[in-house]
Write an enzyme that holds these catalytic residues in place. Structure first.
Site, short mmCIF file in Angstrom:
data_model
loop_
_atom_site.label_atom_id
_atom_site.label_comp_id
_atom_site.label_asym_id
_atom_site.label_seq_id
_atom_site.Cartn_x
_atom_site.Cartn_y
_atom_site.Cartn_z
N GLY A 147 22.31 -1.39 4.43
CA GLY A 147 21.02 -1.15 3.57
C GLY A 147 20.90 -1.91 2.41
N GLY A 185 4.66 -2.22 -6.85
CA GLY A 185 4.99 -2.27 -5.42
C GLY A 185 4.75 -0.97 -4.76
N ILE A 187 6.87 1.37 -3.53
CA ILE A 187 7.51 2.47 -3.80
C ILE A 187 6.99 3.05 -5.01
CG2 ILE A 187 9.78 3.52 -4.95
CD1 ILE A 187 11.26 1.50 -2.97
N VAL A 240 8.96 -5.53 -19.38
CA VAL A 240 9.47 -4.60 -20.21
C VAL A 240 10.82 -5.16 -20.69
CG1 VAL A 240 10.65 -2.34 -19.84
CG2 VAL A 240 8.54 -2.93 -18.47
N LEU A 323 12.25 -3.34 5.24
CA LEU A 323 11.66 -1.99 5.99
C LEU A 323 12.50 -1.39 6.84
CD1 LEU A 323 8.58 -4.24 6.59
CD2 LEU A 323 8.60 -2.47 4.90
N ALA A 324 12.39 0.01 7.14
CA ALA A 324 13.09 0.68 8.01
C ALA A 324 13.04 0.24 9.46
CB ALA A 324 12.88 2.37 7.74
N HIS A 448 -14.72 7.87 21.17
CA HIS A 448 -15.83 8.17 20.26
C HIS A 448 -16.06 9.64 20.05
CE1 HIS A 448 -19.55 7.71 17.70
NE2 HIS A 448 -20.09 8.88 18.64
#
Length: 469
Positions: A147, A185, A187, A240, A323-324, A448
């Protein structure tokens, strides 16, 4: 001592690792999975996707009850927040799901090892435990699925107290008066939404000139306007430079991204959410001769195999979106290829979802990409304000947009901002996987009243024959 032998050793117990391990076991392999956490599920389940969605849902219930219940004739006076109960609810969800993976491992006879894995070469992997001597395992194949981890920002040291990563943002002990999110983004916006709903003033500082880069521009602009209406402030094109903290606050030094006058901004808590980086440290990759690219990702071929035969890699440690669901698809394809099958992942149809309110979901090409490639297209668009189900539940913000080839009518991209966009996008992914035209979707009967009728109407609008607009 002779190392225990397996057909496959999976390093990492996250979405890629545990899914790959289970699929390999289904294919008849003897499988071991090494995970350094005591609980399975990786970042996604322990401190990422799942706990953040639990807090997003709980915070949405709180905001709806406090500010919008009266619209439905429900009078809820003196609504209060017990943050400790909300956090416990989130933790209980995580515990339940991690225990579920333990059950699946037992069911599929996957052998689990708790510890840090180091590749020793020649099919041998050492498991370093908290106590005791390392244990050696041997396998025909090794699958690296470790990961990713939080990307650091120079000059802004994360302490998970005043300056937090997404992990710390999931477990704040109190609602901050002001939260600054560094990074516009997925997160940052999801966690910013949680704490804004619970009462914090939220300001997002983004280096680029717009939030959620890569999204369709029309969606991006509509999304920002919606978040601004909810009270989130944005400071784009801003860099920053550093952070100074004390026991009660953090002061950031910022300046325009292209240079200019510096400025100080202060908050109770700062969330660093500038992205993630592949987690490839301390695995013995250099010693094993496994090649990395210039971004620290493991190089693999079309079969997910590294330059060292029998060593494979999937998920966030290789190129592609972090992405998971992408990681899961990688892992299944990799182990099926090991088993002699035809594993395959269609990266062109990888859905992306932002679980704010409203949600944002997309698959395929954006208008900007089609223009860049010189592909002529027709566009169909339908607002949720004209959808009967959205109207009935009072969630009418947003729209569905479908982009189809001008010559063939093949659907090239679908972009949604609105209620349950993440669920709705699955229809579009399925249709595009089978090469559907906009007319195919338009001629498919939809129930519907339901939200997915907005997809049908957007498909009709590609040919300028929508019924309800």
């Amino acid at each position: 001592m002779t190392a225990e032998a397996f057909d496959l050793i999976v390093i990492g117990g996250g979405p890629a690792g545990y899914v790959g391990a289970i699929r390999a076991a289904q294919l008849g392999m003897k499988v071991a999975c090494i995970e350094k956490r005591k609980s399975l599920g990786g970042t996604c389940l322990n401190v990422g996707c799942i706990p953040s969605k639990a807090l997003l849902h709980s915070s949405e219930i709180y905001e709806q009850t406090k500010h919008h219940a009266a619209e439905h004739g429900i009078i809820a006076k003196d609504v209060k927040l017990d943050l400790s109960v909300m956090i416990k609810k989130k933790d209980d969800v995580v515990t339940s799901l991690t225990q579920g993976i333990d059950y699946l491992f037992k069911k599929n006879k996957v052998t689990r090892y708790v510890g840090a894995a180091v590749i020793m070469g020649n099919g041998v992997v050492a498991v370093k435990k908290e106590q005791g001597e390392p244990e050696s395992l041997r396998a025909k194949n090794i699958l690296i699925a470790t990961g990713s981890e939080v990307a650091e920002l120079p000059g802004v040291e994360i302490d998970e107290d005043r300056i937090v990563s997404s992990t710390g943002a999931l477990s704040l002990k109190e609602v901050p008066n002001k939260l600054i999110v560094i990074g516009g983004g997925v997160i940052g916006l999801e966690m910013g939404s949680v704490w804004r709903r619970l009462g914090a003033e939220v300001e997002v500082v983004e280096y680029l000139d717009e939030i959620v880069p890569g999204q369709d521009e029309e969606i991006r602009k509509a999304f920002r306007k919606t978040l601004e209406k909810q009270g989130i402030k944005f400071r784009t094109s801003t860099k920053v430079l550093g952070a100074v903290k004390d026991k009660k606050s953090v002061t950031l030094t910022v300046e325009p991204s292209k240079g200019g006058a510096q400025e100080k901004i202060t908050a109770d808590v700062v969330l660093v959410a500038i992205g993630r980086k592949p987690n490839t440290k301390n695995l013995g990759l250099k010693e094993a001769g496994v090649e990395l690219d210039d971004r620290g990702r493991i190089k693999v071929n079309d079969h997910f195999e590294t330059n060292k035969k029998t060593i494979y890699a999937v998920g966030d440690v290789i190129a592609g979106p972090m992405l998971a669901h992408k990681a899961e698809e990688d892992a299944i394809a990799a182990v099926e290829i090991m088993a002699g099958q035809k594993g395959h992942v269609n990266y062109d149809l990888m859905p992306a979802v932002i679980y704010t309110h409203p949600e944002v979901a997309s698959v395929g090409a954006t208008e900007e990409k089609l223009k860049e490639k010189g592909i002529e297209y027709n566009k169909g668009k339908f607002p949720f304000a004209a959808n009967s189900r959205a109207k009935a539940v009072g969630k009418t913000e947003g729209f569905v947009k479908i982009l189809a080839c001008k010559k063939t009518d093949k659907v090239l991209g679908v972009h949604i901002i609105g209620i349950q966009a993440g669920t709705m996008i699955a229809e579009a992914v399925t249709a595009m996987e089978y090469g559907a035209s906009a007319e195919d979707i338009a001629r498919t009967c939809h129930s519907h009243p339901d939200l997915n009728e907005a997809i049908k109407e957007a498909a009709l609008d590609v040919a300028k024959r929508a019924i309800h607009i």
